[in-house]
Scaffold this motif. Structure first.
Motif, PDB file in Angstrom:
ATOM      1  N   ALA A 182       0.848  -1.347  -0.398  1.00  0.00           N
ATOM      2  CA  ALA A 182      -0.178   0.218   0.072  1.00  0.00           C
ATOM      3  C   ALA A 182       1.199   1.516  -0.182  1.00  0.00           C
ATOM      4  O   ALA A 182       1.933   1.554   0.978  1.00  0.00           O
ATOM      5  CB  ALA A 182      -0.719  -0.173   1.212  1.00  0.00           C
ATOM      6  N   PHE A 183       0.506   2.137  -0.274  1.00  0.00           N
ATOM      7  CA  PHE A 183       0.845   3.703  -0.519  1.00  0.00           C
ATOM      8  C   PHE A 183       0.142   4.654   0.062  1.00  0.00           C
ATOM      9  O   PHE A 183      -0.868   4.614  -0.362  1.00  0.00           O
ATOM     10  CB  PHE A 183       2.172   3.934  -1.622  1.00  0.00           C
ATOM     11  CG  PHE A 183       0.911   3.309  -2.516  1.00  0.00           C
ATOM     12  CD1 PHE A 183       0.304   5.209  -3.186  1.00  0.00           C
ATOM     13  CD2 PHE A 183       0.602   3.070  -3.518  1.00  0.00           C
ATOM     14  CE1 PHE A 183      -0.736   4.608  -4.347  1.00  0.00           C
ATOM     15  CE2 PHE A 183      -0.674   2.543  -5.082  1.00  0.00           C
ATOM     16  CZ  PHE A 183      -1.122   3.987  -5.566  1.00  0.00           C
ATOM     17  N   GLY A 184       0.998   6.165  -0.109  1.00  0.00           N
ATOM     18  CA  GLY A 184       0.231   6.967   0.297  1.00  0.00           C
ATOM     19  C   GLY A 184       1.037   8.319  -0.603  1.00  0.00           C
ATOM     20  O   GLY A 184       1.600   8.250  -1.404  1.00  0.00           O
ATOM     21  N   TRP A 185      -0.049   9.648  -1.455  1.00  0.00           N
ATOM     22  CA  TRP A 185       1.000  10.113  -1.489  1.00  0.00           C
ATOM     23  C   TRP A 185       2.051  11.154  -0.864  1.00  0.00           C
ATOM     24  O   TRP A 185       2.157  11.252   0.345  1.00  0.00           O
ATOM     25  CB  TRP A 185      -0.183  11.536  -2.478  1.00  0.00           C
ATOM     26  CG  TRP A 185      -1.797  11.234  -2.743  1.00  0.00           C
ATOM     27  CD1 TRP A 185      -2.775  11.105  -2.431  1.00  0.00           C
ATOM     28  CD2 TRP A 185      -1.547   9.962  -3.718  1.00  0.00           C
ATOM     29  NE1 TRP A 185      -3.204  10.585  -3.521  1.00  0.00           N
ATOM     30  CE2 TRP A 185      -3.322   9.877  -4.154  1.00  0.00           C
ATOM     31  CE3 TRP A 185      -0.470   9.197  -5.206  1.00  0.00           C
ATOM     32  CZ2 TRP A 185      -3.044   9.322  -5.439  1.00  0.00           C
ATOM     33  CZ3 TRP A 185      -0.937   8.796  -6.292  1.00  0.00           C
ATOM     34  CH2 TRP A 185      -2.135   8.236  -5.883  1.00  0.00           C
ATOM     35  N   ASN A 186       3.420  11.234  -1.828  1.00  0.00           N
ATOM     36  CA  ASN A 186       3.739  12.253  -1.731  1.00  0.00           C
ATOM     37  C   ASN A 186       4.434  13.241  -2.245  1.00  0.00           C
ATOM     38  O   ASN A 186       4.226  13.841  -3.412  1.00  0.00           O
ATOM     39  CB  ASN A 186       5.215  11.611  -1.172  1.00  0.00           C
ATOM     40  CG  ASN A 186       6.335  11.774   0.123  1.00  0.00           C
ATOM     41  OD1 ASN A 186       6.208  12.971   0.961  1.00  0.00           O
ATOM     42  ND2 ASN A 186       7.443  11.035   0.540  1.00  0.00           N
ATOM     43  N   LYS A 187       5.097  14.002  -1.554  1.00  0.00           N
ATOM     44  CA  LYS A 187       5.335  15.532  -2.838  1.00  0.00           C
ATOM     45  C   LYS A 187       6.974  15.937  -2.533  1.00  0.00           C
ATOM     46  O   LYS A 187       7.335  14.654  -2.496  1.00  0.00           O
ATOM     47  CB  LYS A 187       4.915  16.936  -1.670  1.00  0.00           C
ATOM     48  CG  LYS A 187       5.640  17.239  -0.263  1.00  0.00           C
ATOM     49  CD  LYS A 187       4.821  18.049   0.012  1.00  0.00           C
ATOM     50  CE  LYS A 187       5.689  18.359   1.581  1.00  0.00           C
ATOM     51  NZ  LYS A 187       5.007  19.617   2.058  1.00  0.00           N
ATOM     52  N   THR A 188       6.935  16.223  -3.890  1.00  0.00           N
ATOM     53  CA  THR A 188       9.101  15.787  -4.397  1.00  0.00           C
ATOM     54  C   THR A 188       9.615  17.349  -3.443  1.00  0.00           C
ATOM     55  O   THR A 188      10.692  17.158  -3.782  1.00  0.00           O
ATOM     56  CB  THR A 188       8.704  16.877  -5.769  1.00  0.00           C
ATOM     57  OG1 THR A 188       7.737  17.817  -6.490  1.00  0.00           O
ATOM     58  CG2 THR A 188       7.876  15.308  -6.891  1.00  0.00           C
ATOM     59  N   GLY A 189       8.684  18.246  -3.464  1.00  0.00           N
ATOM     60  CA  GLY A 189       9.329  19.327  -2.401  1.00  0.00           C
ATOM     61  C   GLY A 189       9.029  19.962  -1.119  1.00  0.00           C
ATOM     62  O   GLY A 189       7.484  20.284  -1.844  1.00  0.00           O
ATOM     63  N   SER A 190       9.379  20.326  -0.406  1.00  0.00           N
ATOM     64  CA  SER A 190       8.512  21.334   0.845  1.00  0.00           C
ATOM     65  C   SER A 190       8.095  22.414   0.451  1.00  0.00           C
ATOM     66  O   SER A 190       7.176  22.870   0.656  1.00  0.00           O
ATOM     67  CB  SER A 190       9.424  21.930   1.788  1.00  0.00           C
ATOM     68  OG  SER A 190      10.911  23.009   1.213  1.00  0.00           O
ATOM     69  N   ASP A 191       8.207  23.019  -0.750  1.00  0.00           N
ATOM     70  CA  ASP A 191       7.525  24.426  -1.528  1.00  0.00           C
ATOM     71  C   ASP A 191       6.622  23.949  -2.376  1.00  0.00           C
ATOM     72  O   ASP A 191       5.590  24.195  -2.492  1.00  0.00           O
ATOM     73  CB  ASP A 191       8.069  25.163  -2.463  1.00  0.00           C
ATOM     74  CG  ASP A 191       9.001  24.279  -3.206  1.00  0.00           C
ATOM     75  OD1 ASP A 191       9.349  23.690  -3.000  1.00  0.00           O
ATOM     76  OD2 ASP A 191       9.690  24.993  -3.980  1.00  0.00           O
ATOM     77  N   ILE A 192       6.092  22.253  -2.261  1.00  0.00           N
ATOM     78  CA  ILE A 192       4.881  21.349  -3.057  1.00  0.00           C
ATOM     79  C   ILE A 192       3.494  21.514  -1.894  1.00  0.00           C
ATOM     80  O   ILE A 192       4.074  20.540  -0.620  1.00  0.00           O
ATOM     81  CB  ILE A 192       5.211  20.115  -3.677  1.00  0.00           C
ATOM     82  CG1 ILE A 192       6.060  20.430  -5.204  1.00  0.00           C
ATOM     83  CG2 ILE A 192       4.314  19.948  -4.547  1.00  0.00           C
ATOM     84  CD1 ILE A 192       5.573  21.598  -6.252  1.00  0.00           C
ATOM     85  N   ASP A 193       2.907  22.112  -2.223  1.00  0.00           N
ATOM     86  CA  ASP A 193       0.966  21.607  -1.598  1.00  0.00           C
ATOM     87  C   ASP A 193       0.214  20.305  -2.430  1.00  0.00           C
ATOM     88  O   ASP A 193      -0.477  20.816  -3.256  1.00  0.00           O
ATOM     89  CB  ASP A 193       0.496  22.569  -1.314  1.00  0.00           C
ATOM     90  CG  ASP A 193      -0.729  23.090  -0.145  1.00  0.00           C
ATOM     91  OD1 ASP A 193      -0.924  21.603  -0.080  1.00  0.00           O
ATOM     92  OD2 ASP A 193      -1.916  23.555  -0.199  1.00  0.00           O
TER      93      ASP A 193
END
Length: 284
Positions: free
Chosen positions: A244-255
């Motif tokens: 299973a997986f969840g969403w993650n972001k590519t950088g701290s300035d991405i919401d």
């Protein structure tokens, strides 16, 4: 001339020219780049000098520290240190599948569910919506997205309450800062589904499965650019050891709270037992 851009920026021409130069270039091409080491510590003054020939005589230490405070570490690395983001990480959602799900308008006739999510730094509040249809298809979209510094969070309860009679589910993820809104929503008589970690894994998998099957629709990127940016910059993080997986972001300035909100709205639509249409029929 320019600085490395964010993953969400349209920089294909710029990056193509850079890639060409790094591979040896071609006739008529001159490429000059000042950049710190990829693994540089953003507080390392020696790296500041490598990336910026004007440091410290024309661009002083206070100027760079002010830039870091105002922009944050990720943007400082790009704009102050000239470090390009790694481009080997692909988006979790295939751009072609996402594009194939585009519709001009949302079809009527379904039952709607909402999810409330907040960015980790609590700077923005998002409400995602899902319209579920009897044929097993669904439509997701960003219903509301506001800067909490300008608008606060109190508006959220009013917004949901106005739509509650025709709403099948309202969801908040247990790990989200939006959980702070739960007591107020409950005090107004609204039932809120608190999502679990397992539910997040199921929901993210459902989004990909439905996009692949062509049963999940959404508005165009031009109509919802903020959601489009979140989708384009979403990667995955593992949940447990079952795949299973969840969403993650590519950088701290991405919401990506916008994508999370739409994803969990889809999950709520599928597991809720509340049917507002049936309730309205009985009342009539």
């Amino acid at each position: 001339m320019g600085t490395p851009l964010k993953p969400s920026d349209p920089y294909e021409v710029f990056s193509t020219r850079r890639d060409e130069a790094l591979k040896g270039g071609s006739a008529g091409l001159l490429y000059v780049e000042f950049s710190a080491d990829k693994d540089a510590n953003s507080d390392d003054r020696r790296q500041w000098a490598v990336a910026n020939p004007s440091y410290p005589h024309r661009t002083g230490e206070s100027a760079i520290l002010r830039m870091k405070k105002n922009l944050g570490d990720d943007s400082l690395r790009r704009e102050g240190l000239g470090i390009w983001d790694e481009t080997t990480i692909s988006s979790a959602i295939d751009p072609r599948l996402w594009a194939n799900g585009t519709v001009e308008t949302r079809a009527d006739g379904g039952v709607i569910s909402f999810c409330i999510d907040m960015s980790p730094d609590r700077s923005a509040l998002a409400i995602g919506a899902c319209m579920k249809y009897l044929d097993g298809t669904a439509h997701i979209e960003l219903a509301e997205y506001r800067d909490t510094k300008k608008h606060g969070t109190a508006w959220d309860a009013d917004w949901i309450e106005q739509r509650w009679p025709k709403t099948a589910a309202v969801v908040i993820d247990a790990q989200s800062p939006a959980m702070v809104l739960l007591p107020e929503l409950k005090s107004r008589g609204m039932k809120v589904m608190v999502n679990t970690i397992n539910g997040m894994g199921q929901a993210c998998g459902c989004v990909l499965d439905m996009l692949t099957a062509g049963t999940l629709k959404h508005l165009s990127d031009a109509d919802q650019p903020q959601l489009a940016t979140a989708v384009a910059n979403a990667t995955t993080r593992p949940i447990g050891k079952s795949g299973a997986f969840g969403w993650n972001k590519t950088g701290s300035d991405i919401d990506i709270s916008l994508l999370v909100a739409c994803t969990m709205a889809l999950q709520g639509a599928w597991i809720t037992r509340r049917n507002p249409n049936r309730w309205q029929h009985v009342m009539q």
